[in-house]
Design a protein around this motif. Structure first.
Motif, PDB file in Angstrom:
ATOM      1  N   ARG A  60      31.146   3.208  56.272  1.00 22.26           N
ATOM      2  CA  ARG A  60      30.224   2.300  55.150  1.00 22.26           C
ATOM      3  C   ARG A  60      29.145   3.275  54.600  1.00 22.26           C
ATOM      4  N   LYS A  61      29.086   2.809  53.275  1.00 21.73           N
ATOM      5  CA  LYS A  61      27.779   3.527  52.424  1.00 21.73           C
ATOM      6  C   LYS A  61      26.698   2.644  52.663  1.00 21.73           C
ATOM      7  N   VAL A  62      25.696   3.237  53.131  1.00 19.17           N
ATOM      8  CA  VAL A  62      24.363   2.858  53.335  1.00 19.17           C
ATOM      9  C   VAL A  62      23.196   3.497  52.481  1.00 19.17           C
ATOM     10  N   PRO A  63      22.205   2.457  52.279  1.00 21.11           N
ATOM     11  CA  PRO A  63      21.315   3.098  51.422  1.00 21.11           C
ATOM     12  C   PRO A  63      20.272   4.114  52.052  1.00 21.11           C
ATOM     13  N   VAL A  69      28.496   6.172  56.756  1.00 20.02           N
ATOM     14  CA  VAL A  69      28.350   6.139  58.133  1.00 20.02           C
ATOM     15  C   VAL A  69      29.377   5.579  58.946  1.00 20.02           C
ATOM     16  N   ALA A  70      29.689   5.819  60.094  1.00 16.39           N
ATOM     17  CA  ALA A  70      30.702   5.216  60.756  1.00 16.39           C
ATOM     18  C   ALA A  70      30.325   3.980  61.343  1.00 16.39           C
ATOM     19  N   GLU A  71      31.280   3.067  61.498  1.00 18.62           N
ATOM     20  CA  GLU A  71      31.265   1.467  61.883  1.00 18.62           C
ATOM     21  C   GLU A  71      32.058   1.736  63.394  1.00 18.62           C
TER      22      GLU A  71
END
Length: 99
Positions: A60-63, A69-71
Motif C-alpha cells: 500500500r502507498k502511504v504518505p 509498504v507491506a500489509e
C-alpha cells in the motif's frame, strides 16, 4: 519449542483484529495497535513472516514513505491444512484396490 512471547502475542492479536478482506495493517499500524516499540515490532514481524505465522497480503502507498509498504495478515488456521490432508488420504485410498 518455546512458547510465544508477549511481543509476538500482542502483534498476532493486533494483526488478527485489524486485518480485513480489503486491507491489512502495516508494520507501524501493528506496532501502534499492540503498543510495541517499532524496532521490536520490526524484528518480531520479520521472524513471524519467516516462520509462517504472518504473510504479506499486499502493498500500500502511504504518505510517510516514497515506496509502498507491506500489509501483514495472519495465515489461515491449521484447520484447513488438516482438511486438505484428509482429502489426500481419501484420494490415495480410493485408488488402491479393496480386498
Amino acid at each position: 519449542m518455546r512458547p510465544a512471547g508477549e511481543v509476538r502475542q500482542a502483534l498476532y492479536r493486533a494483526s488478527s483484529e485489524l486485518a480485513t478482506a480489503d486491507s491489512a495493517p502495516t508494520l507501524r499500524e501493528l506496532a501502534a495497535a499492540s503498543q510495541v516499540g517499532l524496532l521490536a515490532a520490526r524484528r518480531t514481524v520479520s521472524d513471524m513472516c519467516r516462520v509462517g505465522v504472518l504473510h504479506i497480503a499486499r502493498t500500500r502507498k502511504v504518505p510517510y514513505r516514497n515506496r509502498p509498504v507491506a500489509e501483514y495478515c495472519p495465515r489461515k488456521p491449521a484447520q484447513q491444512v488438516e482438511s486438505r490432508c484428509a482429502l489426500q488420504a481419501i484420494v490415495t485410498t480410493w485408488a488402491s484396490p479393496s480386498v
